[in-house]
Design a protein around this motif. Structure first.
Motif, mmCIF file in Angstrom:
data_model
loop_
_atom_site.group_PDB
_atom_site.id
_atom_site.type_symbol
_atom_site.label_atom_id
_atom_site.label_comp_id
_atom_site.label_asym_id
_atom_site.label_seq_id
_atom_site.Cartn_x
_atom_site.Cartn_y
_atom_site.Cartn_z
ATOM 1 N N VAL A 47 3.832 -0.152 7.422
ATOM 2 C CA VAL A 47 4.814 -0.468 8.455
ATOM 3 C C VAL A 47 4.491 -1.808 9.109
ATOM 4 O O VAL A 47 5.374 -2.654 9.309
ATOM 5 C CB VAL A 47 4.864 0.652 9.515
ATOM 6 C CG1 VAL A 47 5.768 0.246 10.677
ATOM 7 C CG2 VAL A 47 5.358 1.952 8.884
ATOM 8 N N ALA A 48 3.218 -2.022 9.444
ATOM 9 C CA ALA A 48 2.830 -3.280 10.086
ATOM 10 C C ALA A 48 3.110 -4.467 9.173
ATOM 11 O O ALA A 48 3.606 -5.513 9.622
ATOM 12 C CB ALA A 48 1.347 -3.238 10.463
ATOM 13 N N GLY A 49 2.800 -4.316 7.878
ATOM 14 C CA GLY A 49 3.051 -5.404 6.943
ATOM 15 C C GLY A 49 4.524 -5.729 6.828
ATOM 16 O O GLY A 49 4.924 -6.902 6.848
ATOM 17 N N GLU B 235 0.822 -1.216 0.000
ATOM 18 C CA GLU B 235 0.000 0.000 0.000
ATOM 19 C C GLU B 235 0.855 1.266 0.000
ATOM 20 O O GLU B 235 0.419 2.310 -0.462
ATOM 21 C CB GLU B 235 -0.927 0.007 1.221
ATOM 22 C CG GLU B 235 -2.028 -1.047 1.174
ATOM 23 C CD GLU B 235 -2.938 -0.984 2.393
ATOM 24 O OE1 GLU B 235 -2.823 0.000 3.176
ATOM 25 O OE2 GLU B 235 -3.759 -1.894 2.571
ATOM 26 N N GLY B 236 2.080 1.169 0.524
ATOM 27 C CA GLY B 236 2.918 2.356 0.599
ATOM 28 C C GLY B 236 4.305 2.202 0.006
ATOM 29 O O GLY B 236 5.065 3.173 -0.043
ATOM 30 N N LEU B 237 4.643 0.986 -0.440
ATOM 31 C CA LEU B 237 5.964 0.739 -1.016
ATOM 32 C C LEU B 237 5.809 -0.018 -2.322
ATOM 33 O O LEU B 237 4.846 -0.762 -2.516
ATOM 34 C CB LEU B 237 6.831 -0.083 -0.055
ATOM 35 C CG LEU B 237 7.231 0.566 1.271
ATOM 36 C CD1 LEU B 237 7.919 -0.465 2.170
ATOM 37 C CD2 LEU B 237 8.161 1.757 1.041
ATOM 38 N N LEU C 201 4.653 5.869 3.841
ATOM 39 C CA LEU C 201 4.562 5.020 5.025
ATOM 40 C C LEU C 201 3.238 5.232 5.745
ATOM 41 O O LEU C 201 2.976 6.304 6.290
ATOM 42 C CB LEU C 201 5.734 5.298 5.965
ATOM 43 C CG LEU C 201 7.129 4.965 5.416
ATOM 44 C CD1 LEU C 201 8.194 5.251 6.464
ATOM 45 C CD2 LEU C 201 7.199 3.509 4.962
ATOM 46 N N THR C 202 2.420 4.195 5.736
ATOM 47 C CA THR C 202 1.162 4.209 6.466
ATOM 48 C C THR C 202 1.238 3.164 7.576
ATOM 49 O O THR C 202 2.204 2.394 7.657
ATOM 50 C CB THR C 202 -0.007 3.869 5.534
ATOM 51 O OG1 THR C 202 0.148 2.506 5.063
ATOM 52 C CG2 THR C 202 -0.045 4.804 4.329
#
Length: 321
Positions: A245-247, A64-66, A240-241
């Motif tokens: 980060v969690a993923g 989603e962010g990378l 970075l969401t």
């Protein structure tokens, strides 16, 4: 990674001669302690499979962010740095020269190939679709192992393996309208490279602890991972969401490290054959996570195909020989 990752997990059919439960090296046998030890081993093996089943949803979150190359190289870099620190802290000796060829195959298949190819596939495929296709991994690993080691399997084994392959190929073609998608091609190649990594890792695990096989495979990739991460982070968008980060954290700590540690420990206690039975539930668990964590809508074909593959793998487990 499994080792595979949800990708990076060893299977019983890939490793011969390791099917009997044994006490871990250095652990004294205690009268009446077998029951508690086997219970602990069972719990650890189950936890390993649970960790691996979250790999695809975690990858979807990270994406989603990378970009796909950033996800793969950052995962490799962070896991390799942690593995390097652990090997140094425990003063683990460098493997013998004869082991490095096998470690290179482990690194190429489990550390680089499978995570990268499945990450690229998840750009266009749902996690549910990928879970069903990759559910064929134990069978592809068995085929590679047989070719690599000359192991002989019964006709029932190969019939069940071919049936499982037919189920997955039919599922992929039906879902894509009769023509394999780019994501399917990535997944099928991922099966091949990961099977090679698992089979070589299983062979090496007879001569060194399994976690060290994974650790040295990661360390071997560290220079490539560092260079790749630097290029990828500069070339791909970064946003970075919380999900991102969690993923990424789960891919490193859960799938690549913690999952591998408890999985190999569980196999050492209860035996590879018994531990591998838990892997039969992994595609179904991933389907569950894809619905609850990602909100994906399952087609009736996905759980049906997953159960069919599960049955085929169960038959191969009982027909080994």
């Amino acid at each position: 990674m499994r080792a595979q990752d949800s990708a990076t997990r060893p299977t019983a059919i890939a490793v011969s001669g390791l099917d009997r439960p044994t006490a871990p090296a250095g652990e004294p046998k205690r009268p009446g302690g077998d029951s508690a030890r086997l219970t602990l081993g069972t719990v650890l093996a189950a936890l390993g499979v649970c960790a691996f089943s979250l790999t695809f949803p975690a990858t979807a979150w990270a994406l989603e962010g990378l970009g796909p190359w950033s996800v793969t190289t950052c995962r490799m870099t962070l896991a390799a740095l942690i593995a390097c620190g652990g090997l140094l802290a425990l003063r683990v000796p460098v493997p013998a020269r004869r082991h490095w060829g096998g470690l290179a195959i482990v690194a190429a298949g489990v550390v680089v190939g499978f995570p990268l190819l499945t990450t690229l596939a998840l750009q266009t495929s749902t996690t549910a679709h990928a879970a069903v296709v990759v559910g064929l991994l134990p069978l592809t690993t068995a085929a590679y192992s047989a070719l690599r080691t000359g192991a002989r399997h019964s006709r029932v084994f190969w019939a069940a393996a071919l049936a499982g392959a037919a189920v997955v190929i039919t599922f992929a073609l039906v879902q894509s309208g009769g023509t394999p998608t780019v994501g399917d091609l990535y997944l099928f190649v991922a099966l091949l490279v990961c099977a090679a990594g698992y089979a070589e890792g299983g062979r090496l695990a007879r001569e060194m602890p399994g976690w060290q096989v994974v650790g040295w495979g990661l360390v071997l990739c560290l220079p490539l991972a560092l260079a790749g991460a630097a290029v990828a982070l500069l070339s791909e968008p970064v946003r970075l969401t919380g999900h991102t980060v969690a993923g990424l954290v789960w891919l490193v700590a859960g799938s690549q490290l913690l999952g591998m540690v408890v999985w190999y420990r569980g196999m050492a206690v209860i035996g590879v054959a018994k531990a591998s039975q838990f892997q039969l539930a992994q595609p179904l668990l991933t389907l569950l996570w894809s619905v609850t964590l990602l909100g994906e809508r399952l087609t009736p074909a996905a759980p049906a195909a997953a159960v069919a593959v599960l049955v085929c793998i169960a038959v191969t487990q009982r027909a080994r020989g």
